[in-house]
Design a protein around this motif. Structure first.
Motif, PDB file in Angstrom:
ATOM      1  N   VAL A  24      47.860  25.789 -30.977  1.00 31.21           N
ATOM      2  CA  VAL A  24      46.607  25.786 -30.214  1.00 31.21           C
ATOM      3  C   VAL A  24      45.872  24.464 -30.420  1.00 31.21           C
ATOM      4  O   VAL A  24      45.318  23.897 -29.476  1.00 31.21           O
ATOM      5  CB  VAL A  24      45.727  26.993 -30.612  1.00 31.21           C
ATOM      6  CG1 VAL A  24      44.329  26.887 -30.025  1.00 31.21           C
ATOM      7  CG2 VAL A  24      46.386  28.283 -30.172  1.00 31.21           C
ATOM      8  N   TRP A  25      45.876  23.948 -31.633  1.00 32.17           N
ATOM      9  CA  TRP A  25      45.204  22.678 -31.929  1.00 32.17           C
ATOM     10  C   TRP A  25      45.826  21.528 -31.136  1.00 32.17           C
ATOM     11  O   TRP A  25      45.123  20.746 -30.505  1.00 32.17           O
ATOM     12  CB  TRP A  25      45.280  22.417 -33.431  1.00 32.17           C
ATOM     13  CG  TRP A  25      44.593  21.185 -33.893  1.00 32.17           C
ATOM     14  CD1 TRP A  25      43.259  20.917 -33.853  1.00 32.17           C
ATOM     15  CD2 TRP A  25      45.210  20.045 -34.498  1.00 32.17           C
ATOM     16  NE1 TRP A  25      43.012  19.684 -34.391  1.00 32.17           N
ATOM     17  CE2 TRP A  25      44.186  19.122 -34.803  1.00 32.17           C
ATOM     18  CE3 TRP A  25      46.514  19.731 -34.828  1.00 32.17           C
ATOM     19  CZ2 TRP A  25      44.446  17.900 -35.405  1.00 32.17           C
ATOM     20  CZ3 TRP A  25      46.773  18.525 -35.435  1.00 32.17           C
ATOM     21  CH2 TRP A  25      45.734  17.615 -35.717  1.00 32.17           C
ATOM     22  N   VAL A  26      47.159  21.458 -31.141  1.00 31.26           N
ATOM     23  CA  VAL A  26      47.854  20.395 -30.397  1.00 31.26           C
ATOM     24  C   VAL A  26      47.625  20.578 -28.897  1.00 31.26           C
ATOM     25  O   VAL A  26      47.391  19.602 -28.175  1.00 31.26           O
ATOM     26  CB  VAL A  26      49.362  20.373 -30.740  1.00 31.26           C
ATOM     27  CG1 VAL A  26      50.130  19.463 -29.809  1.00 31.26           C
ATOM     28  CG2 VAL A  26      49.558  19.953 -32.189  1.00 31.26           C
ATOM     29  N   TYR A  27      47.659  21.816 -28.409  1.00 34.80           N
ATOM     30  CA  TYR A  27      47.402  22.081 -26.994  1.00 34.80           C
ATOM     31  C   TYR A  27      46.016  21.571 -26.594  1.00 34.80           C
ATOM     32  O   TYR A  27      45.864  20.922 -25.552  1.00 34.80           O
ATOM     33  CB  TYR A  27      47.518  23.577 -26.693  1.00 34.80           C
ATOM     34  CG  TYR A  27      47.017  23.934 -25.327  1.00 34.80           C
ATOM     35  CD1 TYR A  27      47.806  23.721 -24.204  1.00 34.80           C
ATOM     36  CD2 TYR A  27      45.740  24.462 -25.148  1.00 34.80           C
ATOM     37  CE1 TYR A  27      47.342  24.026 -22.937  1.00 34.80           C
ATOM     38  CE2 TYR A  27      45.263  24.767 -23.888  1.00 34.80           C
ATOM     39  CZ  TYR A  27      46.079  24.552 -22.785  1.00 34.80           C
ATOM     40  OH  TYR A  27      45.603  24.851 -21.537  1.00 34.80           O
ATOM     41  N   CYS A  28      45.015  21.841 -27.400  1.00 29.45           N
ATOM     42  CA  CYS A  28      43.653  21.400 -27.100  1.00 29.45           C
ATOM     43  C   CYS A  28      43.551  19.875 -27.085  1.00 29.45           C
ATOM     44  O   CYS A  28      42.917  19.304 -26.194  1.00 29.45           O
ATOM     45  CB  CYS A  28      42.666  21.981 -28.101  1.00 29.45           C
ATOM     46  SG  CYS A  28      42.405  23.746 -27.912  1.00 29.45           S
ATOM     47  N   LEU A  29      44.164  19.228 -28.061  1.00 29.94           N
ATOM     48  CA  LEU A  29      44.121  17.765 -28.099  1.00 29.94           C
ATOM     49  C   LEU A  29      44.785  17.156 -26.864  1.00 29.94           C
ATOM     50  O   LEU A  29      44.249  16.225 -26.253  1.00 29.94           O
ATOM     51  CB  LEU A  29      44.790  17.242 -29.373  1.00 29.94           C
ATOM     52  CG  LEU A  29      44.032  17.484 -30.675  1.00 29.94           C
ATOM     53  CD1 LEU A  29      44.883  17.047 -31.862  1.00 29.94           C
ATOM     54  CD2 LEU A  29      42.701  16.764 -30.676  1.00 29.94           C
ATOM     55  N   VAL A  30      45.928  17.681 -26.466  1.00 25.40           N
ATOM     56  CA  VAL A  30      46.617  17.168 -25.283  1.00 25.40           C
ATOM     57  C   VAL A  30      45.795  17.445 -24.028  1.00 25.40           C
ATOM     58  O   VAL A  30      45.683  16.587 -23.147  1.00 25.40           O
ATOM     59  CB  VAL A  30      48.038  17.780 -25.176  1.00 25.40           C
ATOM     60  CG1 VAL A  30      48.678  17.475 -23.835  1.00 25.40           C
ATOM     61  CG2 VAL A  30      48.907  17.287 -26.317  1.00 25.40           C
ATOM     62  N   ASP A  31      45.201  18.625 -23.940  1.00 26.26           N
ATOM     63  CA  ASP A  31      44.391  18.979 -22.782  1.00 26.26           C
ATOM     64  C   ASP A  31      43.166  18.073 -22.662  1.00 26.26           C
ATOM     65  O   ASP A  31      42.791  17.678 -21.564  1.00 26.26           O
ATOM     66  CB  ASP A  31      43.966  20.446 -22.882  1.00 26.26           C
ATOM     67  CG  ASP A  31      43.411  20.962 -21.579  1.00 26.26           C
ATOM     68  OD1 ASP A  31      44.131  20.880 -20.563  1.00 26.26           O
ATOM     69  OD2 ASP A  31      42.267  21.448 -21.568  1.00 26.26           O
ATOM     70  N   ILE A  32      42.561  17.736 -23.780  1.00 26.66           N
ATOM     71  CA  ILE A  32      41.403  16.833 -23.769  1.00 26.66           C
ATOM     72  C   ILE A  32      41.810  15.457 -23.243  1.00 26.66           C
ATOM     73  O   ILE A  32      41.106  14.864 -22.431  1.00 26.66           O
ATOM     74  CB  ILE A  32      40.789  16.720 -25.177  1.00 26.66           C
ATOM     75  CG1 ILE A  32      40.137  18.038 -25.582  1.00 26.66           C
ATOM     76  CG2 ILE A  32      39.777  15.583 -25.248  1.00 26.66           C
ATOM     77  CD1 ILE A  32      39.760  18.113 -27.035  1.00 26.66           C
ATOM     78  N   VAL A  33      42.931  14.953 -23.702  1.00 25.04           N
ATOM     79  CA  VAL A  33      43.377  13.626 -23.288  1.00 25.04           C
ATOM     80  C   VAL A  33      43.722  13.590 -21.795  1.00 25.04           C
ATOM     81  O   VAL A  33      43.460  12.601 -21.118  1.00 25.04           O
ATOM     82  CB  VAL A  33      44.582  13.176 -24.149  1.00 25.04           C
ATOM     83  CG1 VAL A  33      45.214  11.921 -23.604  1.00 25.04           C
ATOM     84  CG2 VAL A  33      44.147  12.979 -25.592  1.00 25.04           C
TER      85      VAL A  33
END
Length: 72
Positions: A24-33
């Motif tokens: 979930v953390w990696v998904y959020c970071l990628v989604d933000i970028v």
């Protein structure tokens, strides 16, 4: 040395929770970028999610519709 089966089960549960939280953390970071934000909030969200992984990810996912820029 005999390791009880309950220890292995609890360890498996913890490992699963850590894996889900990391995903979930990696998904959020990628989604933000990948997306644009209102009022240049991209850098702020990156800092929040990066330094507060669990809480930041929960906040990011719970406010998803209101923070994105609407494309006309």
């Amino acid at each position: 040395m005999n390791i009880p089966a309950i220890f292995s089960f609890k360890l498996g549960i913890w490992q699963s929770l850590v894996f889900v939280a990391l995903f979930v953390w990696v998904y959020c970071l990628v989604d933000i970028v990948r997306h644009e934000f209102k009022n240049d909030g991209k850098f702020t969200w990156l800092l929040i999610v990066f330094f507060l992984p669990i809480l930041g990810s929960f906040l990011y996912l719970s406010t998803e519709k209101s923070r994105r820029m609407l494309k006309a």
